[in-house]
Scaffold this motif. Structure first.
Motif: not given
Length: 289
Positions: A253-265
């Motif tokens: 599953v590929h989370h959005s770049k927005e999701h990754l940035l906000r969650n430190g991933l």
């Protein structure tokens, strides 16, 4: 726009290397010690060996997928009866992508209702039909922005001829370049989708949670234009099947770049370009881009 589907490549059962080159060369491994007299490196004999041509896997003519992973069972039995005509202007880079949504969209609709034009620059001389469509008052172009009206709130003239919808298919940067560098695309009324639907195209990375694939944009657009909510469900069905199949066979599953940035991933180096860095900061702060 893959309005963009758009993002990084993902794991696929399709043999990417095979799709990039129809001619694959194969041959036996050279024997140790070399059997050819006068051939010091042991490889001279390979020049005389016949070249084997690897054939590509048979492809389904309707869904454009390899026949072994055909998605036709998830397509409507008959093409959907719609009055709206879609014009998909596709960046050339999308043609080489394995997991594309436009072929699935086209398979859901009659041939005359989904026309795909590939290129970066579109002008009246090379694309007279598209130029005529752009000048038609019944044409809308789907591209978000400050000047765009929400499609769901648009007062559509039901008495007029059928509408045309132009959708740009490419990454967000490609779609932006195509929109602003083609004056034809500034002629139609600009519209955007107000929906809060999150993308179901989870096997490709999107910039934000609100970014949708080309097929998803088309599905929502057609349901609004045709005043038929069931169209969205039918058109999304093959996309859901594609993602489920890929995930069952090793895709992630590929989370959005927005999701990754906000969650430190986000595990990639931050860009040095100030403009790109500012854009990523705005993703985290939830500012409208």
């Amino acid at each position: 726009m893959e309005t963009a589907s758009l993002g990084l490549s993902t794991l696929s059962l399709d043999n990417t290397s095979r799709s990039n080159s129809e001619d694959c060369v194969s041959g036996p491994t050279p024997c140790e010690g070399g059997e050819e007299e006068g051939d010091g490196d042991g490889f001279g004999g390979l020049l005389d060996l016949p070249v084997e041509r690897a054939e590509r896997r048979p492809t389904c003519l309707r869904c454009s997928r390899p026949q072994k992973v055909c998605l036709c069972p998830f397509l409507p039995v008959q093409p959907l009866d719609v009055s709206t005509c879609l014009y998909i202007v596709q960046h050339p880079a999308e043609e080489s992508r394995v997991l594309r949504t436009v072929p699935l969209l086209a398979a859901c609709l009659p041939p005359g209702k989904c026309k795909v034009l590939v290129g970066r620059r579109f002008n009246e001389d090379r694309y007279p039909e598209l130029a005529s469509v752009c000048q038609n008052p019944a044409t809308l172009i789907l591209y978000p922005g400050a000047d765009a009206e929400n499609l769901e709130e648009l007062d559509l003239d039901s008495s007029s001829a059928a509408y045309n919808i132009i959708i740009i298919d490419g990454t967000w940067s490609q779609a932006k370049d195509m929109f602003y560098r083609n004056p034809l695309f500034r002629l139609p009324k600009q519209v955007q989708l107000k929906t809060t639907l999150s993308s179901q195209y989870v096997i490709r990375t999107q910039p934000t949670n609100a970014c949708l694939s080309t097929l998803e944009c088309a599905a929502i657009t057609l349901s609004v234009m045709e005043k038929n909510d069931s169209l969205q469900e039918v058109i999304l069905r093959p996309l859901q099947a594609l993602c489920s199949f890929q995930l069952e066979h090793g895709a992630q599953v590929h989370h959005s770049k927005e999701h990754l940035l906000r969650n430190g991933l986000y595990d990639k180096p931050m860009p040095k370009n100030k403009r790109k860095l500012k854009r990523m900061e705005r993703l985290v702060s939830n500012e409208k881009i």
